[in-house]
Write an enzyme that holds these catalytic residues in place. Sequence first.
Site, short mmCIF file in Angstrom:
data_model
loop_
_atom_site.label_atom_id
_atom_site.label_comp_id
_atom_site.label_asym_id
_atom_site.label_seq_id
_atom_site.Cartn_x
_atom_site.Cartn_y
_atom_site.Cartn_z
N ASP A 111 0.85 -1.18 0.00
CA ASP A 111 0.00 0.00 0.00
C ASP A 111 0.89 1.24 0.00
OD1 ASP A 111 -2.09 1.73 0.09
OD2 ASP A 111 -2.89 1.07 2.02
N ALA A 112 1.24 1.69 -1.20
CA ALA A 112 2.13 2.85 -1.34
C ALA A 112 1.48 3.96 -2.15
CB ALA A 112 3.44 2.43 -1.99
N LYS A 113 0.38 3.64 -2.86
CA LYS A 113 -0.40 4.62 -3.63
C LYS A 113 0.49 5.48 -4.52
CE LYS A 113 -4.09 4.81 -0.16
NZ LYS A 113 -3.46 3.95 0.86
N ARG A 114 1.35 4.82 -5.27
CA ARG A 114 2.27 5.54 -6.14
C ARG A 114 1.56 6.00 -7.42
NH1 ARG A 114 5.01 6.19 -1.84
NH2 ARG A 114 6.91 4.97 -1.55
#
Length: 307
Positions: A111-114
Site C-alpha cells: 500500500d504505497a499509492k504511487r
Amino acid sequence: MTGSSTPPPAPKTSVAPPEPFGARLRRAMDTRGPLCVGIDPHAGLLSRWGLPFDPSGLERFALTVVEALGEHTAVFKPQSAFFERFGSRGVAVLEKTVARAREAGALVLMDAKRGDIGSTMDAYAATYLAPGAPLFSDALTVSPFLGFGSLRPALDAARAAGTGVFVLALTSNPEGGQVQRATAADGRSVAQVMLDAVAAENEGAAPLGSVGAVVGATLAEAGADLAVNGPLLAPGVGAQGATPADLPALFGAVLPNVLPSVSRDVLRHGPDPAALLKSVREYVAEVRAAVDGAAAPGGIAGRSAGR
C-alpha cells in the site's frame, strides 16, 4: 586429417509465463478466505503492544503479525508510510516483512499509492513489481489521478511479472468525492472513467483480472458500475466503521470479487498470536457468510452494483 564437426545448436527452451496475479489471488481468496489484513504499525498500536516507537518495536510488531497469520491469511497489505517514517532502518524492516510474508504463502499488496509519469512511474514499477527487487510485492496500490495512461509503466510491468495493481477509484475518505465524483467531459464520473479503464485492462481475463480497483467499504453507495472483471479492494472494515454485513448492499453482484481489508480491528488483539488468528478467522467467517447470503435465493446477487 579428420575435420572437426560443429556441435548442433542447443535446443531452445521456452520459459512459461508467470501465473497472473488475478489467478493467484482468486485461489488464495477461495482457499484461505476473502480477507486482506493491513500491517499498519500506528504509534498507538505499538504502545498498546508494549513496544518501543523505534525500528526494533516496528520489527517485532510486523514479524509477529506475519508469523501469527502468514499461513492463514490470503493477503497482507503493509502500509509503506509507517515503515518509511523510520528511514532506512524502517525500509529494511519492510523488506524483511514482505519476504517473510511471501515465504509463508501469503500474497503481499504494497500500500504505497504511487502515481507519476514517464520514467518516474517506471521506477516505481521497478521498485515494487520487478522480480528480484528488495521490495518486490505481488501487487501495488496506485493513484490514477495524473490520468489513467500515466499508469502504463506499472500496468505493463505487472503484466510481464505476473503481479497486479489496485487503482484508486472510489476511496472512503470524505475528501475523495471532490475529484472522484466530479463529472468528466463525456458525462461519466471520474471514478467511472477509471473503473471503465480497469475493466478494459481485464477484458477476457479468467478467473479474475490482475488489475483491481479500490472501493471503500464505508461508502453509502457506489454510484458507479463496479463490474471490472477484477478484484475490488474494500478498505474501511473494522475500526473505520464498515462491517462484512454492509458489503452486499454496496457491491451487489460483484461481491464474490471483493477483498475486504481490515487492520486495526485485527491488530489490536496482538501481540498474542492466538488472539490475532482468532480475529482473522472470525472476519473470514463473517465475510463468507455475507457472500453466501447474497448468493442465496432472494439474496442480492444478480442485482448490478452501482448506477
